[in-house]
Design a protein around this motif. Structure first.
Motif, PDB file in Angstrom:
ATOM      1  N   PRO A 239       0.836  -1.219   0.000  1.00  0.00           N
ATOM      2  CA  PRO A 239       0.000   0.000   0.000  1.00  0.00           C
ATOM      3  C   PRO A 239       0.861   1.256   0.000  1.00  0.00           C
TER       4      PRO A 239
ATOM      5  N   ARG B  69       0.736   5.725  -0.010  1.00  0.00           N
ATOM      6  CA  ARG B  69       0.382   6.750   0.975  1.00  0.00           C
ATOM      7  C   ARG B  69      -1.078   6.569   1.403  1.00  0.00           C
ATOM      8  N   ALA B  70      -1.347   6.691   2.675  1.00  0.00           N
ATOM      9  CA  ALA B  70      -2.704   6.439   3.177  1.00  0.00           C
ATOM     10  C   ALA B  70      -3.656   7.582   2.828  1.00  0.00           C
ATOM     11  N   ASN B  71      -3.172   8.817   2.847  1.00  0.00           N
ATOM     12  CA  ASN B  71      -4.055   9.983   2.653  1.00  0.00           C
ATOM     13  C   ASN B  71      -3.889  10.591   1.266  1.00  0.00           C
ATOM     14  N   GLY B  72      -4.951  11.254   0.816  1.00  0.00           N
ATOM     15  CA  GLY B  72      -4.864  12.011  -0.432  1.00  0.00           C
ATOM     16  C   GLY B  72      -4.205  13.360  -0.178  1.00  0.00           C
TER      17      GLY B  72
ATOM     18  N   GLU C 137      -1.914  17.881   2.909  1.00  0.00           N
ATOM     19  CA  GLU C 137      -2.369  16.494   2.950  1.00  0.00           C
ATOM     20  C   GLU C 137      -3.834  16.479   3.387  1.00  0.00           C
TER      21      GLU C 137
ATOM     22  N   ARG D  25      -8.763  12.656   4.222  1.00  0.00           N
ATOM     23  CA  ARG D  25      -9.303  11.409   3.661  1.00  0.00           C
ATOM     24  C   ARG D  25      -8.328  10.839   2.629  1.00  0.00           C
ATOM     25  N   ASP D  26      -8.726   9.693   2.009  1.00  0.00           N
ATOM     26  CA  ASP D  26      -7.775   9.040   1.102  1.00  0.00           C
ATOM     27  C   ASP D  26      -7.897   9.514  -0.341  1.00  0.00           C
ATOM     28  N   ASN D  27      -8.769  10.485  -0.615  1.00  0.00           N
ATOM     29  CA  ASN D  27      -8.880  10.993  -1.996  1.00  0.00           C
ATOM     30  C   ASN D  27      -8.262  12.387  -2.093  1.00  0.00           C
ATOM     31  N   ASP D  28      -7.955  12.824  -3.337  1.00  0.00           N
ATOM     32  CA  ASP D  28      -7.405  14.173  -3.539  1.00  0.00           C
ATOM     33  C   ASP D  28      -8.542  15.190  -3.566  1.00  0.00           C
TER      34      ASP D  28
ATOM     35  N   GLN E 250       3.757  10.252  -4.992  1.00  0.00           N
ATOM     36  CA  GLN E 250       3.233   9.056  -5.654  1.00  0.00           C
ATOM     37  C   GLN E 250       3.564   9.122  -7.154  1.00  0.00           C
TER      38      GLN E 250
END
Length: 604
Positions: A478, A480-483, A523, A526-529, A570
């Motif tokens: 996995p 990066r955890a966050n967007g 940062e 949440r996990d989306n940008d 990323q």
């Protein structure tokens, strides 16, 4: 005269005190005039080395002690600069292995020691920093003996002398409980145990093991004369790696005296010298006899394990700060670096503006980027990628041995973080008041791990890793955890908009900073940008009320170092590096382009 030369390399893990020890040797052998300003860490002479407190390039100095000339080679301690260490060990007859009296032998110590023992060099072990609290010199001695044994040292190498002391306080002794006044016990041990440089008669042979550069005379070849004598104005043959031969002539010769070079008319076998006048040489070439040239064995360097895309800066702020911004500038600089940096490889890509640069690790590549940035270059770099090979039809990747020393109460968190990234726990044992953990982990898993481990352990973890071997692919890891928070507009950031968006994440920029569309500003929680507008100011009216106008309270911006940025980005992101700034950005700056090209990065 020939017995009066000793060539010795100093090897150790990073931060165990190599360069400090060399300082003390230089001072105690009275190299300086009484009124000369010297300072500390004399050999770390470029700004980058001083700022980071690490040695990046190996250096040669010499001292005279009891009428014997001792050539000392200070080597880097990081495995990322292993290419540098491997070739300079060829110039030495013995090594000083320096160890911290608390930390003991670390993974990178093992890496360099293995190379030294394989070359048959005679070791002297120096257990340094015995003045520290909680030091354990006897245990460290046992640990080093075990390390030598595991590395197949010969019986003679296993009977190594050991010296204890503190380079910082300037004393060395054969017994760590008996403090002496100076470091002469170490110098005596060098004369007694390190064999004199052998004098091999015959035709000339000298291998070029490192380079120097002077704006007056161009490139200077440095190496040790392996056989015969080298003279000023002598015609010679240069035998290249591929066996081809070039005829040449030596214009000037220098030997190392103290911190500088002294002109010489001839240099005999066993001594280290610098040669001016030879054109078109590379590291590993042999300077040989004019009529009967014989080649020495070519230096083999471990292969790179990581690559990164270097490309020209094409952001909206292109060319504002740097002097060298075109692809020609970047290309010439990378090829120039390849001449002296053996472990580096540059490959051209389909695009004329981009180059794949292969190196030993993140630190190795970041030092190159930082050096280029200070020289006035503007460039962009992509996410570091490990090099995948196919061995016997199986997809394989580099695996590393990772050691972490942490306080016992947070060891569980570290194990959890490493196992999430496909790491396997091999060893867990107490080490003083810390817990010592050893893992095998894919190199991919280490990228970005350091920040997470330091956060989880409140900065108390000591991490080190070394390359082990190529093994079958371990599966998906996995990222990066966050967007991230991406800029919607180009302009200046305002305190008002940063304040209003603070609950969306943590920001990397301060108020009043120029930003552009597509730049990464923070940062996301949440996990989306998320695309945000930090340029919008407060709507101003001429009505004011004492209670309703908020005072803006903003959390400080997070500032990443270059290595942290390299570990953070990323596959669809770049780091823009200019002489004064460093920004993280999306490869595609507009939201529309990002949606169109999203599929490209799904599997990376």
């Amino acid at each position: 005269m020939q017995n009066q030369i000793r060539n010795i390399a100093i090897i150790a893990h990073v931060d165990h005190g190599k360069t400090t020890l060399v300082d003390k040797i230089l001072h105690s052998c009275a190299i300086f005039r009484d009124n000369q300003e010297t300072g500390e860490l004399i050999l770390d002479n470029n700004d980058l080395e001083r700022e980071r407190g690490i040695t990046i390039v190996s250096k040669n100095v010499s001292v005279r002690y009891k009428d014997v000339k001792i050539n000392i080679i200070d080597t880097p301690g990081h495995a990322d600069f292993g290419g540098e260490v491997e070739r300079v060990l060829k110039m030495a007859d013995g090594v000083l292995l320096l160890c911290d009296a608390f930390e003991g032998a670390m993974p990178q110590t093992r890496f360099v020691t293995q190379k030294a023992l394989a070359l048959g060099l005679k070791p002297i072990v120096v257990v340094n920093k015995v003045d520290k609290e909680n030091c354990r010199p006897e245990e460290v001695y046992e640990q080093i003996f075990e390390l030598f044994f595991n590395l197949d040292a010969t019986e003679e190498q296993l009977e190594f002398p050991v010296i204890y002391g503190s380079s910082k306080q300037g004393w060395m002794s054969t017994d760590w409980k008996k403090k002496t006044e100076d470091i002469f016990p170490l110098m005596d041990a060098i004369l007694e145990n390190i064999p004199p440089a052998p004098y091999n008669e015959g035709t000339l042979q000298m291998q070029i093991t490192s380079l120097d550069y002077s704006s007056f005379v161009g490139r200077i070849a440095i190496g040790r004369v392996a056989r015969g004598t080298i003279k000023e104005n002598q015609p010679v043959s240069l035998v290249k790696r591929d066996g081809s031969i070039q005829k040449s002539r030596i214009k000037e010769l220098y030997t190392f005296e103290g911190l500088g070079k002294v002109k010489a008319t001839q240099v005999n076998a066993g001594d280290i010298c610098a040669v001016v006048g030879i054109e078109g040489f590379e590291i590993g070439d042999t300077i040989a006899d004019f009529e009967k040239p014989e080649q020495l064995e070519v230096i083999k360097i471990d292969e790179p394990t990581m690559n990164m895309l270097f490309t020209i800066n094409n952001s909206p702020f292109f060319g504002k700060e740097g002097k060298f911004v075109t692809s020609r500038h970047v290309r010439d600089r990378l090829y120039k670096e390849m001449e002296k940096n053996l472990a580096l490889k540059v490959v051209e890509t389909e695009s004329p503006d981009s180059y794949l640069v292969y190196g030993r690790g993140i630190l190795h590549l970041s030092v190159l980027i930082e050096t280029m940035r200070r020289e006035g270059y503007e460039l962009q770099v992509g996410q570091p990628q490990v090099i995948v090979k196919e061995i016997d039809g199986v997809k394989c990747e580099p695996i590393e041995v990772l050691t972490v020393d942490v306080p016992g109460d947070v060891a569980g968190k570290v194990i959890e973080l490493v196992t999430q990234r496909k790491g396997e726990l091999l060893v867990m044992e107490p080490k003083g008041d810390l817990q010592h953990l050893e893992f095998e982990i894919p190199s991919r898993g280490i990228i970005g791990l350091r920040n997470n481990v330091l956060t989880a352990t409140a900065g108390e973890a000591i991490m080190a890793h070394r390359f082990k071997a190529y093994e079958p692919w371990k599966g998906n890891i996995p990222g990066r955890a966050n967007g991230v928070l991406v800029s919607m507009e180009t302009g200046k950031t305002t305190a008002f908009s940063i304040d209003k968006l603070q609950d969306r994440g943590r920001f990397f920029v301060d108020p009043g900073v120029d930003i552009y569309e597509g730049q990464i500003l923070g940062e996301h929680i949440r996990d989306n940008d998320l695309v945000v507008n930090l340029v919008k100011g407060k709507q101003l009216t001429n009505m004011r009320a004492s209670g309703s106008d908020d005072n803006v309270r903003i959390a400080p911006a997070i500032k990443f170092s270059l290595e942290e940025s390299m570990e953070y980005i990323q596959a669809d992101e770049y780091i823009e590096v200019t002489p004064q700034s460093m920004r993280i950005r999306k490869i595609y700056l507009t939201e529309n382009e990002r949606k169109i090209n999203a599929k490209k990065f799904v599997n990376q």
